[in-house]
Design a protein around this motif. Sequence first.
Motif, PDB file in Angstrom:
ATOM      1  N   THR A  92       0.797  -1.224   0.000  1.00  0.00           N
ATOM      2  CA  THR A  92       0.000   0.000   0.000  1.00  0.00           C
ATOM      3  C   THR A  92       0.831   1.276   0.000  1.00  0.00           C
ATOM      4  OG1 THR A  92      -0.078   0.073   2.407  1.00  0.00           O
ATOM      5  CG2 THR A  92      -1.877  -1.108   1.279  1.00  0.00           C
ATOM      6  N   GLY A  93       2.075   1.201   0.437  1.00  0.00           N
ATOM      7  CA  GLY A  93       2.890   2.395   0.591  1.00  0.00           C
ATOM      8  C   GLY A  93       2.549   3.171   1.855  1.00  0.00           C
ATOM      9  N   TYR A 149      -5.910   3.630  -1.654  1.00  0.00           N
ATOM     10  CA  TYR A 149      -6.550   2.657  -2.534  1.00  0.00           C
ATOM     11  C   TYR A 149      -5.906   1.298  -2.337  1.00  0.00           C
ATOM     12  CZ  TYR A 149      -8.555   6.839  -4.414  1.00  0.00           C
ATOM     13  OH  TYR A 149      -9.230   8.022  -4.516  1.00  0.00           O
ATOM     14  N   LEU A 150      -6.745   0.274  -2.341  1.00  0.00           N
ATOM     15  CA  LEU A 150      -6.257  -1.089  -2.120  1.00  0.00           C
ATOM     16  C   LEU A 150      -6.178  -1.838  -3.441  1.00  0.00           C
ATOM     17  CD1 LEU A 150      -8.368  -1.972   1.060  1.00  0.00           C
ATOM     18  CD2 LEU A 150      -5.929  -1.354   0.961  1.00  0.00           C
ATOM     19  N   ASN A 151      -4.988  -2.339  -3.762  1.00  0.00           N
ATOM     20  CA  ASN A 151      -4.834  -3.186  -4.938  1.00  0.00           C
ATOM     21  C   ASN A 151      -5.293  -4.605  -4.573  1.00  0.00           C
ATOM     22  OD1 ASN A 151      -2.546  -4.306  -3.535  1.00  0.00           O
ATOM     23  ND2 ASN A 151      -1.379  -2.541  -4.237  1.00  0.00           N
ATOM     24  N   ALA A 157       0.662  11.074  -4.936  1.00  0.00           N
ATOM     25  CA  ALA A 157      -0.740  10.969  -4.525  1.00  0.00           C
ATOM     26  C   ALA A 157      -1.007   9.642  -3.820  1.00  0.00           C
ATOM     27  CB  ALA A 157      -1.657  11.123  -5.740  1.00  0.00           C
ATOM     28  N   LEU A 158      -0.419   8.569  -4.315  1.00  0.00           N
ATOM     29  CA  LEU A 158      -0.590   7.270  -3.669  1.00  0.00           C
ATOM     30  C   LEU A 158       0.003   7.261  -2.264  1.00  0.00           C
ATOM     31  CD1 LEU A 158       0.229   4.857  -6.635  1.00  0.00           C
ATOM     32  CD2 LEU A 158      -2.014   5.261  -5.596  1.00  0.00           C
ATOM     33  N   LEU A 159       1.129   7.938  -2.093  1.00  0.00           N
ATOM     34  CA  LEU A 159       1.798   7.968  -0.796  1.00  0.00           C
ATOM     35  C   LEU A 159       1.217   9.021   0.149  1.00  0.00           C
ATOM     36  CD1 LEU A 159       5.513   7.593  -1.954  1.00  0.00           C
ATOM     37  CD2 LEU A 159       4.039   5.830  -0.966  1.00  0.00           C
TER      38      LEU A 159
END
Length: 174
Positions: A4-5, A39-41, A114-116
């Motif tokens: 997830t980071g 967001y979850l992969n 943005a993900l982090l």
Amino acid sequence: MLLTGCRRGEIVNLCWGYVDFERECLRLPDSKTGAKVVYLNAPSRALLQKLPRMADNPRVVPGMRSDSASAAIDYTWSRVRTAAGLTDVRLHDLRHSFASVGAAGGLSLPIIGALLGHKHAATTARYAHLSADPLRAANDAVGARIAAAMSRTSEAVPAADVVDLPPRRSDARR
């Protein structure tokens, strides 16, 4: 964390009430930069769905006490590192690895940021380390395209890939 980071504190304080399987995300009410959606992969969702839940503890990573999971994650990470022979890898390095894999896969720094949950691109740039192999491959590809364009051989470069430069001033006067 690797999938997830997320920051250590975000995982330590993660409660099942923040996990939204329907929308495939974590809704963190507070993180280092404020409220945040993670967001979850597919692999992170699968992992979360396999984790047991303790009736008396709302945390995803439960500690010995319901008010803290901090020691539990540190103890578990120490055991994982030892078993894997990764004695010099910190828990925070998993966050850096998440960013680096994204960068090596061609994601832009704004997307990785943005993900982090970074507010500044400079922070993301420090996280997203690229190994030498993708850099060398990119460098070779750029060099090959430039060399092919310079040689103007139609079989080496399709016409659409050749960049026509505007005439130099001395050429335009002739």
